[in-house]
Design a protein around this motif. Structure first.
Motif, PDB file in Angstrom:
ATOM      1  N   GLN A 140       2.943 -14.235 -12.553  1.00 48.12           N
ATOM      2  CA  GLN A 140       4.104 -13.563 -13.127  1.00 48.12           C
ATOM      3  C   GLN A 140       3.659 -12.394 -13.986  1.00 48.12           C
ATOM      4  O   GLN A 140       2.691 -12.501 -14.740  1.00 48.12           O
ATOM      5  CB  GLN A 140       4.918 -14.525 -13.982  1.00 48.12           C
ATOM      6  N   LEU A 141       4.357 -11.283 -13.850  1.00 50.12           N
ATOM      7  CA  LEU A 141       4.164 -10.116 -14.694  1.00 50.12           C
ATOM      8  C   LEU A 141       5.427  -9.913 -15.507  1.00 50.12           C
ATOM      9  O   LEU A 141       6.342 -10.726 -15.431  1.00 50.12           O
ATOM     10  CB  LEU A 141       3.842  -8.897 -13.825  1.00 50.12           C
ATOM     11  N   LYS A 142       5.512  -8.847 -16.287  1.00 47.81           N
ATOM     12  CA  LYS A 142       6.675  -8.617 -17.151  1.00 47.81           C
ATOM     13  C   LYS A 142       7.968  -8.488 -16.338  1.00 47.81           C
ATOM     14  O   LYS A 142       8.923  -9.214 -16.569  1.00 47.81           O
ATOM     15  CB  LYS A 142       6.447  -7.359 -17.998  1.00 47.81           C
ATOM     16  N   ASN A 143       8.015  -7.547 -15.400  1.00 39.78           N
ATOM     17  CA  ASN A 143       9.233  -7.283 -14.624  1.00 39.78           C
ATOM     18  C   ASN A 143       9.076  -7.559 -13.140  1.00 39.78           C
ATOM     19  O   ASN A 143       9.974  -7.258 -12.357  1.00 39.78           O
ATOM     20  CB  ASN A 143       9.669  -5.826 -14.818  1.00 39.78           C
ATOM     21  N   SER A 144       7.935  -8.096 -12.739  1.00 33.18           N
ATOM     22  CA  SER A 144       7.676  -8.351 -11.330  1.00 33.18           C
ATOM     23  C   SER A 144       6.705  -9.518 -11.193  1.00 33.18           C
ATOM     24  O   SER A 144       6.239 -10.058 -12.182  1.00 33.18           O
ATOM     25  CB  SER A 144       7.115  -7.091 -10.667  1.00 33.18           C
ATOM     26  N   ALA A 145       6.428  -9.867  -9.949  1.00 31.96           N
ATOM     27  CA  ALA A 145       5.518 -10.984  -9.692  1.00 31.96           C
ATOM     28  C   ALA A 145       4.582 -10.625  -8.545  1.00 31.96           C
ATOM     29  O   ALA A 145       4.921  -9.838  -7.668  1.00 31.96           O
ATOM     30  CB  ALA A 145       6.301 -12.241  -9.336  1.00 31.96           C
ATOM     31  N   VAL A 146       3.400 -11.223  -8.564  1.00 37.30           N
ATOM     32  CA  VAL A 146       2.458 -11.087  -7.461  1.00 37.30           C
ATOM     33  C   VAL A 146       2.833 -12.157  -6.441  1.00 37.30           C
ATOM     34  O   VAL A 146       2.924 -13.344  -6.771  1.00 37.30           O
ATOM     35  CB  VAL A 146       1.005 -11.277  -7.938  1.00 37.30           C
ATOM     36  N   ILE A 147       3.082 -11.721  -5.208  1.00 36.21           N
ATOM     37  CA  ILE A 147       3.548 -12.619  -4.150  1.00 36.21           C
ATOM     38  C   ILE A 147       2.498 -12.706  -3.046  1.00 36.21           C
ATOM     39  O   ILE A 147       2.027 -11.687  -2.544  1.00 36.21           O
ATOM     40  CB  ILE A 147       4.864 -12.097  -3.516  1.00 36.21           C
ATOM     41  N   GLU A 148       2.142 -13.923  -2.660  1.00 32.91           N
ATOM     42  CA  GLU A 148       1.279 -14.136  -1.492  1.00 32.91           C
ATOM     43  C   GLU A 148       2.201 -14.321  -0.293  1.00 32.91           C
ATOM     44  O   GLU A 148       3.025 -15.245  -0.268  1.00 32.91           O
ATOM     45  CB  GLU A 148       0.410 -15.373  -1.695  1.00 32.91           C
ATOM     46  N   LEU A 149       2.083 -13.428   0.682  1.00 37.20           N
ATOM     47  CA  LEU A 149       2.973 -13.428   1.840  1.00 37.20           C
ATOM     48  C   LEU A 149       2.764 -14.639   2.735  1.00 37.20           C
ATOM     49  O   LEU A 149       1.628 -15.095   2.912  1.00 37.20           O
ATOM     50  CB  LEU A 149       2.749 -12.171   2.678  1.00 37.20           C
ATOM     51  N   ASP A 150       3.863 -15.120   3.315  1.00 41.90           N
ATOM     52  CA  ASP A 150       3.783 -16.141   4.365  1.00 41.90           C
ATOM     53  C   ASP A 150       3.462 -15.406   5.661  1.00 41.90           C
ATOM     54  O   ASP A 150       4.114 -14.414   6.002  1.00 41.90           O
ATOM     55  CB  ASP A 150       5.122 -16.874   4.510  1.00 41.90           C
ATOM     56  N   GLU A 151       2.481 -15.871   6.389  1.00 40.75           N
ATOM     57  CA  GLU A 151       2.057 -15.207   7.615  1.00 40.75           C
ATOM     58  C   GLU A 151       2.972 -15.574   8.774  1.00 40.75           C
ATOM     59  O   GLU A 151       3.233 -16.756   9.021  1.00 40.75           O
ATOM     60  CB  GLU A 151       0.618 -15.596   7.932  1.00 40.75           C
ATOM     61  N   LEU A 164       1.626  -5.752   8.028  1.00 37.83           N
ATOM     62  CA  LEU A 164       1.849  -5.747   6.585  1.00 37.83           C
ATOM     63  C   LEU A 164       0.778  -6.570   5.875  1.00 37.83           C
ATOM     64  O   LEU A 164       0.248  -6.166   4.842  1.00 37.83           O
ATOM     65  CB  LEU A 164       3.241  -6.287   6.257  1.00 37.83           C
ATOM     66  N   ILE A 165       0.432  -7.703   6.422  1.00 35.38           N
ATOM     67  CA  ILE A 165      -0.598  -8.555   5.818  1.00 35.38           C
ATOM     68  C   ILE A 165      -1.948  -7.841   5.820  1.00 35.38           C
ATOM     69  O   ILE A 165      -2.682  -7.881   4.833  1.00 35.38           O
ATOM     70  CB  ILE A 165      -0.680  -9.919   6.539  1.00 35.38           C
ATOM     71  N   THR A 166      -2.252  -7.156   6.906  1.00 40.56           N
ATOM     72  CA  THR A 166      -3.510  -6.406   6.978  1.00 40.56           C
ATOM     73  C   THR A 166      -3.534  -5.279   5.952  1.00 40.56           C
ATOM     74  O   THR A 166      -4.523  -5.091   5.246  1.00 40.56           O
ATOM     75  CB  THR A 166      -3.703  -5.840   8.398  1.00 40.56           C
ATOM     76  N   GLN A 167      -2.437  -4.536   5.836  1.00 40.54           N
ATOM     77  CA  GLN A 167      -2.367  -3.402   4.910  1.00 40.54           C
ATOM     78  C   GLN A 167      -2.436  -3.842   3.450  1.00 40.54           C
ATOM     79  O   GLN A 167      -3.018  -3.158   2.612  1.00 40.54           O
ATOM     80  CB  GLN A 167      -1.071  -2.613   5.124  1.00 40.54           C
ATOM     81  N   SER A 168      -1.824  -4.973   3.137  1.00 43.61           N
ATOM     82  CA  SER A 168      -1.702  -5.398   1.738  1.00 43.61           C
ATOM     83  C   SER A 168      -2.662  -6.530   1.364  1.00 43.61           C
ATOM     84  O   SER A 168      -2.580  -7.047   0.252  1.00 43.61           O
ATOM     85  CB  SER A 168      -0.274  -5.860   1.473  1.00 43.61           C
ATOM     86  N   ASN A 169      -3.522  -6.925   2.284  1.00 43.25           N
ATOM     87  CA  ASN A 169      -4.404  -8.080   2.075  1.00 43.25           C
ATOM     88  C   ASN A 169      -3.607  -9.347   1.784  1.00 43.25           C
ATOM     89  O   ASN A 169      -4.082 -10.246   1.091  1.00 43.25           O
ATOM     90  CB  ASN A 169      -5.416  -7.822   0.954  1.00 43.25           C
TER      91      ASN A 169
END
Length: 78
Positions: free
Chosen positions: A42-53, A60-65
């Motif tokens: 969790q960040l202040k106004n956003s969150a780090v999301i791990e994508l479902d493959e 998108l997964i390749t571009q964003s790791n």
């Protein structure tokens, strides 16, 4: 090991972010396509999301790791 002051790295999420705790499964839209993932930080106004493959989001997964930062206003809990 030298320390050059105390750094407090704790981040308090905004009021909207209280709903999206770590390990919450969420849905959001990016590049006009619906995606799902899990909150990893969790960040202040956003969150780090791990994508479902899925077969549709391989590029998108390749571009964003496999990780994106999404604003809480653009997420829905599922």
């Amino acid at each position: 090991m030298a320390t050059f002051g105390k750094f407090d790295t704790s981040i308090t999420p905004s009021e909207e972010g209280q709903v999206f705790q770590v390990d919450t499964h969420v849905k959001f839209t990016i590049y006009g396509k619906s995606q799902t993932g899990t909150v990893t930080k969790q960040l202040k106004n956003s969150a780090v999301i791990e994508l479902d493959e899925t077969p549709d989001n391989q590029q998108l997964i390749t571009q964003s790791n496999g990780v994106l930062i999404i604003n809480y206003k653009h997420m829905k809990k599922i």
